[in-house]
Design an enzyme around this catalytic site. Structure first.
Site, PDB file in Angstrom:
ATOM      1  N   GLU A   1      -1.834  -9.467   2.924  1.00 39.35           N
ATOM      2  CA  GLU A   1      -2.414 -10.044   4.584  1.00 39.35           C
ATOM      3  C   GLU A   1      -3.978  -9.483   4.607  1.00 39.35           C
ATOM      4  O   GLU A   1      -3.969 -10.144   5.609  1.00 39.35           O
ATOM      5  CB  GLU A   1      -1.574  -9.083   6.035  1.00 39.35           C
ATOM      6  CG  GLU A   1      -2.021  -7.458   5.802  1.00 39.35           C
ATOM      7  CD  GLU A   1      -1.684  -6.265   4.721  1.00 39.35           C
ATOM      8  OE1 GLU A   1      -1.279  -6.979   3.217  1.00 39.35           O
ATOM      9  OE2 GLU A   1      -2.541  -5.332   5.104  1.00 39.35           O
TER      10      GLU A   1
ATOM     11  N   HIS B   1      -3.837  -5.544   0.263  1.00 42.71           N
ATOM     12  CA  HIS B   1      -3.415  -5.663   1.285  1.00 42.71           C
ATOM     13  C   HIS B   1      -3.009  -7.097   1.214  1.00 42.71           C
ATOM     14  O   HIS B   1      -3.947  -7.625   1.351  1.00 42.71           O
ATOM     15  CB  HIS B   1      -4.299  -5.427   2.239  1.00 42.71           C
ATOM     16  CG  HIS B   1      -3.953  -3.781   2.491  1.00 42.71           C
ATOM     17  ND1 HIS B   1      -2.681  -3.380   4.055  1.00 42.71           N
ATOM     18  CD2 HIS B   1      -4.378  -2.614   2.206  1.00 42.71           C
ATOM     19  CE1 HIS B   1      -2.954  -2.237   3.294  1.00 42.71           C
ATOM     20  NE2 HIS B   1      -4.062  -1.335   2.542  1.00 42.71           N
TER      21      HIS B   1
ATOM     22  N   CYS C   1       0.652  -1.446   0.042  1.00 40.66           N
ATOM     23  CA  CYS C   1      -0.218   0.061   0.246  1.00 40.66           C
ATOM     24  C   CYS C   1       0.791   1.082  -0.040  1.00 40.66           C
ATOM     25  O   CYS C   1       1.491   1.313  -0.905  1.00 40.66           O
ATOM     26  CB  CYS C   1      -0.861  -0.194   1.426  1.00 40.66           C
ATOM     27  SG  CYS C   1      -2.273   1.069   0.608  1.00 40.66           S
TER      28      CYS C   1
END
Lengths: 275, 208
Positions: free
Chosen positions: B192, B190, B85
């Site tokens: 994750e 993202h 990001c």
């Protein structure tokens, strides 16, 4: 293209999951940590945990027995208590999708500790109404992408208009949802979680008139909540309400594979969902 | 996977490092959240997550005295780094978010606002979007269909050399989703928070 999001909302009361009807009736439905893996596997696009415990002084340990002695407990570390921050930490360890946490957030430190323990966003409601500049402060420190303003709305049949309520739907504020959501956006909210109190737990479908009025008035994403009873209601929330994301609680709790089933229904209706 | 990757998740005060740490823990990869120069220097892989504005991100790096160390590790020692990001955005030479700022300069290019004038789409770009893999890159191995990732941003990277773009998504215009330039990798989304497809990105990065 960007896909409309389907978001299960998990309501926590005294640390355990409950279902709710018109903000009043609560029935225990289970363990907050165990649901994460299931909902993620079922392709939930995000999760929202809302702590609806109204008693700040509650001893969290008192309710643990309500979810003990069940097979659903196997996934939960023995050290976990049902303190909200502890729950956020354990949920986030297993949560490979965005996690929003709301309920009883009054200060920047309340936000900080939730993020530190793994929340990606926080949902603020009453504090934003009490102190609108709190939205600005929070957005400045944590970024707008982190700040979801939750707005609870009731329809007044006499005045024939919608009104924003504070304190878990108890106190009328006199604010119109359109005016308040515009203000929240202007002050730095990243998203609006728009909840109909009248429709909560009724399975009658979203208040699409309300959702349309707000989604047309703001340029940030609006998440619709309250009233879903069939998978078709998700389609309506997007098509009629103009929502960017559709959320629900009760419909997901009691049916295996519920989110995948909802998404298959939406796909058949021509909506490009993540499957 | 190489013998044992030792990952430093760089903490410059901007970003949700816990989520990245949790994802690596699920993959059983040892990682530390740190801004300690020694820990950064002794790691095998660097991950640089970040949310917030370009200027704040650069300020966070400078305040912790990491600007020269990162340039040394990445540009001279050629250590692998994955920016997430804002982390990825800081890798380019200049940013135009609320002003004009100098970035880390790992990749020549700029960070500009997503142009939604023609599409009328809402900003930020929030949610899950298909990513179309471009070219033959290490970071996009293992996908048998266009992967879907979770995005939250209003700005994106436009590199001077388009061949470093490894994936784009459609948000009215082509938005740069993945970059790969020698040892420098970036994900605008993202990983994750992008379920199995996101985990594949970490695996690809850590297997190099």
């Amino acid at each position: 293209m960007l896909k409309p999001r389907i978001i299960p909302v998990l309501l926590l009361k005294n640390g355990i999951l409950v279902r709710s009807k018109t903000f009043t009736f609560h029935q225990h439905t289970g363990n907050p940590v165990e649901q994460v893996a299931r909902y993620t596997a079922w392709k939930a696009d995000e999760l929202i945990y809302l702590d609806i415990n109204r008693d700040d002084a509650h001893d969290f340990r008192e309710t643990l027995h309500l979810i003990g002695n069940t097979t659903s407990h196997r996934d939960v570390p023995a050290t976990m208590t049902n303190n909200m921050i502890d729950i956020v930490r354990h949920v986030s360890e297993r949560c490979m999708i965005p996690l929003t946490v709301g309920g009883k957030i009054r200060t920047l430190d309340d936000i900080r500790i939730r993020i530190k323990n793994g929340a990606d966003k926080v949902s603020i409601n009453t504090q934003a109404l009490n102190e609108p500049v709190f939205i600005e402060k929070a957005a400045r420190v944590f970024g707008s992408q982190c700040i979801v303003v939750c707005v609870d709305v009731k329809f007044d049949p006499e005045k024939k208009k919608h009104e924003v309520y504070a304190h878990f739907g108890k106190d009328a504020t006199g604010l119109s949802p359109v005016a308040w959501c515009r203000e929240a956006e202007r002050r730095g909210a990243g998203e609006i979680l728009l909840q109909s109190i009248d429709r909560d737990g009724t399975a009658k479908g979203y208040d699409n008139e309300l959702i349309r009025s707000v989604s047309d008035a703001v340029s940030i994403p609006v998440i619709a909540l309250g009233g879903v009873g069939t998978y078709q209601h998700f389609v309506e929330g997007l098509a009629e309400g103009g929502a960017s994301a559709v959320a629900a609680a009760n419909i997901f709790h009691f049916s295996e594979q519920s989110i995948i089933k909802a998404k298959k229904h939406m796909k058949a209706a021509g909506i490009d969902v993540r499957l | 996977m190489i013998a044992s990757p030792k990952v430093a998740i760089i903490d410059c005060g901007v970003g949700n490092h816990t989520s990245v740490y949790n994802a690596l823990t699920l993959l059983k990869i040892p990682a530390a959240i740190t801004c300690d120069p020694e820990a950064i220097a002794s790691s095998t892989h660097l991950i640089f997550p970040g949310v917030g504005s370009f200027a704040e991100g650069m300020e966070g790096i400078k305040e912790r005295g990491l600007l020269e160390l990162l340039q040394e590790e990445v540009m001279v020692r050629k250590k692998r780094i994955l920016g997430i990001c804002l982390g990825m955005q800081l890798f380019v030479s200049e940013g135009f978010e609320h002003g004009h700022f100098k970035g880390l300069g790992f990749i020549p290019g700029k960070v500009i606002k997503i142009d939604t004038t023609a599409s009328g789409l809402r900003l930020p770009h929030i949610g899950w979007n298909d990513v179309h893999v471009i070219g033959d890159h290490q970071i996009t191995k293992g996908f048998d269909r266009p992967p879907i990732f979770y995005f939250v941003h209003s700005y994106h990277v436009v590199p001077d050399d388009p061949s470093v773009i490894a994936g784009v998504c459609d948000y009215g215009v082509d938005v740069t989703a993945l970059i790969e330039h020698a040892n420098v990798f970036g994900a605008q989304f993202h990983p994750e928070k992008s379920h199995d497809d996101g985990m594949q990105i970490f695996k690809n990065f850590l297997e190099m």
